[in-house]
Every structure is written in C-alpha cells, then in structure tokens.
Design a protein around this motif. Structure first.
Motif, PDB file in Angstrom:
ATOM      1  N   PHE A 123       0.834  -1.206   0.000  1.00 14.49           N
ATOM      2  CA  PHE A 123       0.000   0.000   0.000  1.00 14.49           C
ATOM      3  C   PHE A 123       0.867   1.255   0.000  1.00 14.49           C
ATOM      4  CE2 PHE A 123      -2.239   3.413   2.171  1.00 14.49           C
ATOM      5  CZ  PHE A 123      -3.479   3.415   1.545  1.00 14.49           C
ATOM      6  N   ALA A 124       1.960   1.209   0.738  1.00 10.49           N
ATOM      7  CA  ALA A 124       2.812   2.392   0.866  1.00 10.49           C
ATOM      8  C   ALA A 124       3.475   2.772  -0.450  1.00 10.49           C
ATOM      9  CB  ALA A 124       3.872   2.161   1.937  1.00 10.49           C
ATOM     10  N   THR A 125       3.508   1.859  -1.418  1.00  8.49           N
ATOM     11  CA  THR A 125       4.149   2.184  -2.697  1.00  8.49           C
ATOM     12  C   THR A 125       3.333   3.166  -3.526  1.00  8.49           C
ATOM     13  OG1 THR A 125       3.116   0.286  -3.803  1.00  8.49           O
ATOM     14  CG2 THR A 125       5.270  -0.070  -2.766  1.00  8.49           C
ATOM     15  N   VAL A 126       2.081   3.438  -3.152  1.00  5.47           N
ATOM     16  CA  VAL A 126       1.261   4.353  -3.947  1.00  5.47           C
ATOM     17  C   VAL A 126       1.608   5.806  -3.658  1.00  5.47           C
ATOM     18  CG1 VAL A 126      -0.606   2.665  -3.971  1.00  5.47           C
ATOM     19  CG2 VAL A 126      -0.649   4.522  -2.283  1.00  5.47           C
ATOM     20  N   VAL A 127       2.368   6.066  -2.592  1.00  5.63           N
ATOM     21  CA  VAL A 127       2.732   7.440  -2.244  1.00  5.63           C
ATOM     22  C   VAL A 127       4.220   7.642  -2.495  1.00  5.63           C
ATOM     23  CG1 VAL A 127       0.883   7.642  -0.553  1.00  5.63           C
ATOM     24  CG2 VAL A 127       3.131   6.841   0.170  1.00  5.63           C
ATOM     25  N   PRO A 128       4.656   8.867  -2.715  1.00  2.00           N
ATOM     26  CA  PRO A 128       6.075   9.108  -3.018  1.00  2.00           C
ATOM     27  C   PRO A 128       7.009   8.908  -1.831  1.00  2.00           C
ATOM     28  CG  PRO A 128       4.848  11.172  -2.950  1.00  2.00           C
ATOM     29  CD  PRO A 128       3.831  10.085  -2.886  1.00  2.00           C
ATOM     30  N   VAL A 129       6.503   9.027  -0.595  1.00  3.45           N
ATOM     31  CA  VAL A 129       7.343   8.838   0.596  1.00  3.45           C
ATOM     32  C   VAL A 129       6.724   7.719   1.435  1.00  3.45           C
ATOM     33  CG1 VAL A 129       8.458   9.948   2.564  1.00  3.45           C
ATOM     34  CG2 VAL A 129       7.873  11.302   0.541  1.00  3.45           C
ATOM     35  N   PRO A 130       7.037   6.458   1.120  1.00  3.83           N
ATOM     36  CA  PRO A 130       6.397   5.335   1.818  1.00  3.83           C
ATOM     37  C   PRO A 130       6.720   5.272   3.304  1.00  3.83           C
ATOM     38  CG  PRO A 130       7.462   4.617  -0.220  1.00  3.83           C
ATOM     39  CD  PRO A 130       7.921   6.009   0.046  1.00  3.83           C
ATOM     40  N   ASP A 131       7.889   5.772   3.719  1.00  3.79           N
ATOM     41  CA  ASP A 131       8.301   5.629   5.119  1.00  3.79           C
ATOM     42  C   ASP A 131       7.317   6.265   6.087  1.00  3.79           C
ATOM     43  OD1 ASP A 131      10.485   4.250   4.305  1.00  3.79           O
ATOM     44  OD2 ASP A 131      11.908   5.911   4.506  1.00  3.79           O
ATOM     45  N   THR A 132       6.585   7.261   5.632  1.00  4.08           N
ATOM     46  CA  THR A 132       5.624   7.892   6.536  1.00  4.08           C
ATOM     47  C   THR A 132       4.492   6.934   6.905  1.00  4.08           C
ATOM     48  OG1 THR A 132       4.418   8.793   4.640  1.00  4.08           O
ATOM     49  CG2 THR A 132       6.120  10.178   5.632  1.00  4.08           C
ATOM     50  N   LEU A 133       4.185   6.002   6.014  1.00  2.19           N
ATOM     51  CA  LEU A 133       3.145   5.021   6.305  1.00  2.19           C
ATOM     52  C   LEU A 133       3.697   3.786   7.006  1.00  2.19           C
ATOM     53  CD1 LEU A 133       1.101   5.102   2.969  1.00  2.19           C
ATOM     54  CD2 LEU A 133       0.582   6.258   5.119  1.00  2.19           C
ATOM     55  N   LEU A 134       5.016   3.570   6.901  1.00  2.00           N
ATOM     56  CA  LEU A 134       5.626   2.367   7.468  1.00  2.00           C
ATOM     57  C   LEU A 134       6.253   2.599   8.834  1.00  2.00           C
ATOM     58  CD1 LEU A 134       7.412   1.011   4.262  1.00  2.00           C
ATOM     59  CD2 LEU A 134       5.249   0.242   5.237  1.00  2.00           C
ATOM     60  N   ALA A 135       6.290   3.834   9.303  1.00  2.00           N
ATOM     61  CA  ALA A 135       6.961   4.140  10.569  1.00  2.00           C
ATOM     62  C   ALA A 135       6.379   3.313  11.709  1.00  2.00           C
ATOM     63  CB  ALA A 135       6.834   5.626  10.881  1.00  2.00           C
ATOM     64  N   GLY A 136       7.251   2.550  12.384  1.00  2.00           N
ATOM     65  CA  GLY A 136       6.833   1.747  13.527  1.00  2.00           C
ATOM     66  C   GLY A 136       6.149   0.447  13.181  1.00  2.00           C
ATOM     67  N   LEU A 137       5.909   0.196  11.900  1.00  2.92           N
ATOM     68  CA  LEU A 137       5.172  -1.009  11.512  1.00  2.92           C
ATOM     69  C   LEU A 137       5.956  -2.279  11.823  1.00  2.92           C
ATOM     70  CD1 LEU A 137       2.853  -2.481  10.043  1.00  2.92           C
ATOM     71  CD2 LEU A 137       4.142  -2.157   7.919  1.00  2.92           C
ATOM     72  N   ASP A 138       7.228  -2.310  11.440  1.00  6.26           N
ATOM     73  CA  ASP A 138       8.012  -3.525  11.642  1.00  6.26           C
ATOM     74  C   ASP A 138       8.088  -3.894  13.117  1.00  6.26           C
ATOM     75  OD1 ASP A 138       8.360  -3.538   8.959  1.00  6.26           O
ATOM     76  OD2 ASP A 138      10.455  -2.887   8.976  1.00  6.26           O
ATOM     77  N   ARG A 139       8.282  -2.907  13.992  1.00 10.30           N
ATOM     78  CA  ARG A 139       8.339  -3.182  15.428  1.00 10.30           C
ATOM     79  C   ARG A 139       7.013  -3.746  15.916  1.00 10.30           C
ATOM     80  NH1 ARG A 139      13.161  -1.419  13.540  1.00 10.30           N
ATOM     81  NH2 ARG A 139      14.479  -0.448  15.127  1.00 10.30           N
ATOM     82  N   ALA A 140       5.921  -3.175  15.403  1.00 10.24           N
ATOM     83  CA  ALA A 140       4.604  -3.648  15.828  1.00 10.24           C
ATOM     84  C   ALA A 140       4.362  -5.083  15.374  1.00 10.24           C
ATOM     85  CB  ALA A 140       3.522  -2.728  15.273  1.00 10.24           C
ATOM     86  N   ILE A 141       4.756  -5.410  14.147  1.00 13.69           N
ATOM     87  CA  ILE A 141       4.553  -6.759  13.627  1.00 13.69           C
ATOM     88  C   ILE A 141       5.402  -7.769  14.386  1.00 13.69           C
ATOM     89  CG2 ILE A 141       4.932  -8.234  11.613  1.00 13.69           C
ATOM     90  CD1 ILE A 141       2.468  -6.522  11.334  1.00 13.69           C
TER      91      ILE A 141
END
Length: 736
Positions: free
Chosen positions: A531-549
């Motif tokens: 999903f994050a690939t649809v925006v030019p700055v994916p990191d804003t949508l991925l912040a903290g995701l890996d830790r949560a998973i």
C-alpha cells in the motif's frame, strides 16, 4: 615366621616401600582416581592435629547447626602452600553447644566425574566426610542463635597428596562441627590440588549471557492491550511506553537486568547476546534505564557482543508458519541498529532457540536466514553412546537448507552459573567458586573431552546472585586449566566427531504462537508495504510497523498466550488502519447503448500525500470488456480525481462490475466498489441499418421514377434535330 619378626627382618628401605604402597592402596596418599563412596568416618591420619572421634550414626542434633564455608585460600593448592579455610557457624538448634569444635576433613580420592562431584556435595550431614587433617576449638558455649567465624590453617603436607602428573584435580573437602565428639553440622566443598609442573593444557571455556528484557506492547496501536504480567523470558519493544515502569524496575539497583550486568560486566571474556529492542527501550526509558544502558555500553567495549534478531522472536513459531520473511525482517532491524553497544556493525550471526531441543524445521530456518550458529539447550544433540560422553560446545548439524553449527551448553557448567544454590544448597561465593573449578578440572582431566571447547549458556530469565557469579568468573579467569574465550571463536570451531542424536523432524510447543497468527502478521506487513508504494514517501506510512509486527513474535509472550492473542488482534487492526485513505465513488447504475463508451468514476484520496493507483474494472460477464486494462491515475493529496475508462459492450446484457484500486504490484489498496451496467449496443446497430436502408430505398425510387417519366424536353429536341438531319445526309451521299 611371625609377622612381627618378618617386620624386623626386612631392610628399612623395603619397609618404607611397603608403607607407601599400603598408604596408596588405602587412598591416603592422594589416589589419582577412583570413585568416592560415602562411608563411616575414619580416624585422623598420623602427623595431623588429632580430633575427637565422630559418631557415624545420625543424632537428633545432626544438621541443626549451620556451617558455611566462606573462604578457601588458595583456591588451587600447590605443594609448600598452607590452606586457609574460613567458615561461619551459627547455632540454629534449641540447645547450647558446650564444647564446639571445627574440623577440616578431606577425601583424598580424586573426583573424576560430574556424578562424583554431585555425590560428594549432596551427601548427608552424617555421611562420610573424609579424613581429618586439622581442627580448632571454638570458644564456647555457643548459645542458640549465636554465630561465630573460625579459620582452619593446614599445611599442604598434611593432606598427603601425591605429586605425580595425574594426581592433580578436585578432592572432597568439608568443615565439620562437633559438640562433645558428636557431629552437629557439616559443609562440603572442594579442594583443587595442582602439583608443581603438572599444569594441564588450558581448556577453552565460553560464557554466553542473554541480555533481554520484559514483554511489551507497541505504542502505535489503535486498541489498548492489557499489559502482560512480567515475564522472565520477555523482550522489550522500542516503541513501548506501557512497560517503562517495569523496565525501570528491572534496570534499577535490585533489578534482574542490573544484576546481569554487575555479575558479568567485570569480565570482558564473557559474551553478551543483546536484544536491540531492549537497548532502544532503555534509551527511551526512565533514569534507571538510561543509567543502566550507559553502563551496558561502557562495559561492551572490547567485549564480544552479539545482536539477537530484533525483539528476540520465537524461531519455532516462524519456522512452523513457513514465514522466513519475518525472521529476515527481525535480522535486518538488528543489523540496522545504531546503538553503540554493538560497536561499528552489529553481529547478527547468532540465533537462540526458544526450546531446549528445537526441531529440524527451526534449524533449517536458521540456515536460510543466513545465520551461522543456533544456541540450543544442554539436552539437545546428546551423544548416542552414553559410555563415550562428550562435552563439546559445538556440533555440526545437517539440515535441508545446509549445515549449521549448534552451540550446545555444558549442563554442569550452566547449572553451576545459573543457580549455585540449586546445585549446592547453602552455597557461598567461596564454595560456588570451588565447585565450578572442580567441574572444569573434571572436564580438562577427562580424556574424552580434553581440549574440547566448553560452553555455559545462561537462560533468558537469569537472575544472578552477583557476589557468587563474580567469584565463579574470577575463579575461571585464574584457573591454570581454563582459558576464558569469546563465543565468536566458538562459532568457527569444529565440533567433535561423536555420533549425536538427531533433532526431531517437527515438534511444536503448545506455548508458541499459532501458524495462522504468524501468517496473518506476515501478510499484514506485506499488504501495508505494498500500500505504501502508492505514495512518493512510503516511510511515513511504514513508521513503527516492523516493530509492531515483530512484537507478538517475541519469546516473551509464551508465558502470556491470552494477552499475546489480544496483541495480535491489535497489531492487525493497526496494520489495517494504515491501509486506509483511498476509496472509489461510482454511480450504482450505468446504461450503455453504444458498443464503445466510457465509464467515469471518482477516486478519493484522504492521505496527506499524492497517490498513484491503477483503476481496474472487472466485469462479471464477457458482454463487457475493458480493452486497455487498468487505468493509471494520480490523485492529489486530500482531494478527488475523475477517471474515465474506455469499455467495450459486446452484447445486450445486465452486468455487475467490480472496481478495484491497485498498487503497482497488483495489491488491492482500497475496498472494492460495485455498480450495475445495462448494455444495449444493438440499438445503435439497428439505427444504422435503418438509415442505410432508407438511403438505399431513396436511390432505387429515384431511378425508377426517372425511367418512368421518360426523357426530358431538352433531350427530346436534340433527338428530333438529329432525326431531321439524317435524310439530308443520305441524299448528299447518293449524288455523283
């Protein structure tokens, strides 16, 4: 000849030889080996301080007086040295000790195995404690509740131990307390005897300590999760705030994590396996956590520090769900840690199994992840032949994915360091040090394990008794037959060639996270990343995701499965929330009377960034097709965009059409929409035919009318003129 006369007739030198042989046969000369067998107490040997005869049978007062050996100097006794043994005596009985007396006793047989060490240390108070070699009267009387400290000094010559090369090693040592000749207390420990010039080749010994923290829940969640009960095998999350008080307690003056650092930090040879998530959590914690982290970082200099995968994930759960991508995610997070505790580049070559005996599936996952070594329990990969035991810390394991080095801890060393009191009840720093020296001496003396690299791996929930562990490590660091070395050196060391019991093919623990939950976490992470690939700055949508998973995958949650399940639900809900913000709006009904037409719909973008998506129409019948496939559309941040899509109507029908918004890889990034289309392309065809038919009919009618009306006036005049001229021309042709 009578025995007495025979003795007088023998030369003096033969009598001396016979005496020595007799002493050796009786064990008083320091036998090089042989089992220790508890038996009746014997009288003191000649030449030592005499003591009272001890009644061998238990008495009502036996064991009611506490005797603790608090000092043995030197720890390794050599010829020409005096042995100083200090003991604390406390009268826990209800009677007054009128004539207390402390006696030092030794069993001169060399203890040659861990079993013999255990037998000696675990013998009853009234059991044989060896021969008396020295004693001292304690000023009495000693009233109930009173305590006193006493020291016994005995020259090495009083022990009567041999100076031969194979005589070095551990002997049983005991301090006995008697009252009026009756034993009322006893403490057992060990004497390490090392004759001059008989020091063996040092045996490599590695100590591996896991530095992991409490279980936690990530902050970036949408639904609160109950905080877990403190788990001894827990691992912290860097994004956790709910566990800060617990982490501060663990890193405080009396906390477990503080004890781990205080117990092992003064020896740089001890290796640490650190969870990077704990380091991140401590950096964001309270004053005790930050102070602890500063100490951890300082003591990490010139130390072998290995980085566990982020969050200390449950390897078995990941392996049984066949999601190696999650382990790769955890390793990458560790490799990217900027914590100075790991030096320049974190070493991520080590994995630590949650189960003492992992299965082959878990071992294969370790190989596929790129790690070089897997720490298992002392019971894993046991020698197939019990008659030929081995204590090697490394074992080569073949898996479907390749070969792996398994690090197998020595059970005796690990137990001694883990809880000295469980090994020797009432252990003191002095007796714990002597016990671990005895264990390593037995290993170094054993031909089957001589030269093998020994490993002591502490459990995740290790809560050390700091003075005891410090004394044990100090003893190992100075023992002539021990070489403390890092675990990294052990990883590259080849193991022995002895046959080992294989790992089980598959064995799932009831405490590990279910494969369905692990798969759901992995899929959720992949969906958000797409999903994050649809925006030019994916990191804003991925912040903290890996830790949560990764958080629910921690070994820590094995002790709290219900709370772990709630955490999984929360993390999945949070991941689903991260994938919202895009939607499609379309009229519920659409009518097309042409075969080629356009369908217009609206794409809504609630994200704070522009979004580029593919709009994909999927008719449920073949009567409608989309010739050009998905249409690419870019929608500005927090706005709408109208998208026109060319479609082809192939027949009259009513068809339902699903509308999908897709990322570049085809991942659905919004809830699908649906509309109904009524197609009537034959109306257009009938109209065309009707117009064509009318035109053709008009042409035919015109022709017919022209034929029926005959010639026009002009054309008739021309015909008449031509007819009149024709006879005149004929007459001229006939004139000669």
């Amino acid at each position: 000849m009578s025995p007495s006369r025979l003795g007088h007739a023998m030369p003096a030198r033969w009598r001396a030889v016979l005496c020595v042989l007799t002493l050796v046969a009786l064990g008083v000369g320091g036998a090089a080996g042989g089992p220790f067998k508890p038996g009746p107490a014997a009288a003191a040997a000649p030449g030592v301080v005499p003591t009272a005869v001890v009644t061998p049978a238990p008495t009502p007062d036996a064991g009611t007086v506490l005797v603790q050996v608090t000092g043995v100097e030197p720890q390794v006794l050599q010829p020409a040295q005096d042995l100083l043994v200090t003991a604390t005596i406390r009268n826990d009985s209800a009677k007054v000790l009128e004539s207390p007396r402390a006696t030092l006793r030794i069993s001169r047989f060399r203890l040659a195995s861990t079993t013999q060490l255990e037998t000696w240390a675990g013998s009853a108070v009234a059991a044989d404690a060896g021969k008396a070699v020295g004693s001292v009267d304690i000023p009495g009387p000693l009233a109930p509740g009173m305590s006193v400290q006493t020291t016994l000094t005995v020259p090495s010559t009083a022990f009567g131990l041999l100076n031969t090369p194979d005589a070095w090693g551990p002997r049983g040592l005991a301090v006995e307390l008697t009252d009026g000749g009756r034993r009322v207390g006893l403490d057992r420990t060990f004497l390490l005897w090392l004759p001059d010039e008989t020091a063996p080749a040092p045996t490599p010994v590695s100590v591996l300590v896991p530095v992991v923290g409490p279980a936690s829940t990530p902050v970036a969640t949408t639904t609160p999760v109950p905080a877990p009960t403190p788990s001894p095998t827990a691992t912290a999350s860097a994004d956790s705030s709910a566990t800060d008080p617990e982490l501060d307690a663990l890193t405080g003056a009396t906390g477990r994590l503080r004890a781990v650092i205080d117990a092992t930090g003064h020896h740089a040879e001890v290796s640490w396996a650190v969870d990077p998530s704990l380091v991140e959590a401590a950096a964001a914690g309270g004053s005790s956590s930050t102070s602890w982290l500063a100490d951890l970082t300082q003591r990490s200099a010139r130390r072998d520090v290995l980085a566990l995968p982020w969050g200390d994930p449950d390897l078995a759960a990941i392996a049984h769900a066949d999601r190696p991508d999650l382990l790769t995610l955890a390793r990458d997070a560790s490799a990217g840690s900027a914590a100075t505790v790991f030096g320049g580049t974190p070493q991520t070559q080590l994995m630590w199994a949650a189960d003492d005996v992992p299965d082959a599936t878990t071992a294969a996952l370790t190989v596929r992840s790129g790690a070089r070594a897997l720490v298992v329990g002392p019971d894993a990969l046991a020698p197939e032949r019990e008659a030929a035991p081995t204590r090697s810390g490394t074992v080569a394991v073949r898996t479907d994915a390749g070969e792996l080095t398994a690090l197998v801890p020595d059970s005796a060393l690990t137990a001694a360091l883990t809880d000295a009191d469980a090994v020797d009840p009432g252990a003191t720093p002095a007796t714990a040090a002597q016990r671990i020296l005895a264990e390593t001496a037995v290993a170094a003396h054993d031909r089957a394990s001589a030269g093998q690299h020994l490993l002591a791996a502490l459990p995740r929930d290790w809560d050390p008794e700091v003075p005891i562990v410090q004394a044990q490590l100090d003893a190992l660091a100075t023992a002539p037959w021990v070489e403390l070395t890092s675990v990294t050196g052990l990883i590259g060391r080849a193991g022995d060639d002895s046959a080992r019991a294989p790992l089980p093919t598959s064995a799932r623990s009831a405490q590990e996270l279910s494969p369905a939950h692990v798969v759901a976490l992995g899929d959720a992470r992949a969906s958000v990343a797409a999903f994050a690939t649809v925006v030019p700055v994916p990191d804003t949508l991925l912040a903290g995701l890996d830790r949560a998973i990764l958080s629910p995958l921690s070994v820590a949650w094995r002790d709290a499965p219900s709370r772990r399940g709630a955490l999984v639900d929360t993390v999945l809900a949070d991941a689903n929330t991260r994938r919202t913000g895009l939607s499609v709006l379309v009229s519920p009904k659409f009518t097309a009377v042409a075969s080629a037409t356009q369908i217009r719909l609206t794409v809504h973008n609630a994200l704070p960034q522009d979004a580029t998506v593919q709009v994909d129409l999927r008719p449920r019948k073949a009567c409608l097709t989309v010739p050009d496939g998905p249409t690419l559309a870019t929608v500005a941040a927090e706005s709408d965009a109208i998208v026109s899509i060319d479609v082809q109507a192939n027949a009259n029908c009513d068809v339902d059409v699903d509308v999908y918004l897709l990322a570049s890889d085809g991942t659905v990034v919004a809830s699908p929409a649906k509309f109904s289309a009524r197609l009537a392309p034959t109306i257009e065809n009938v109209g065309t035919l009707a117009v064509g038919a009318l035109l053709a009919l008009g042409l035919v009618v015109g022709i017919i009318r022209t034929v029926r009306r005959g010639q026009t006036a002009n054309r008739g005049a021309r015909v008449a003129a031509l007819a009149a001229a024709a006879p005149h021309a004929s007459a001229e042709e006939k004139t000669p």
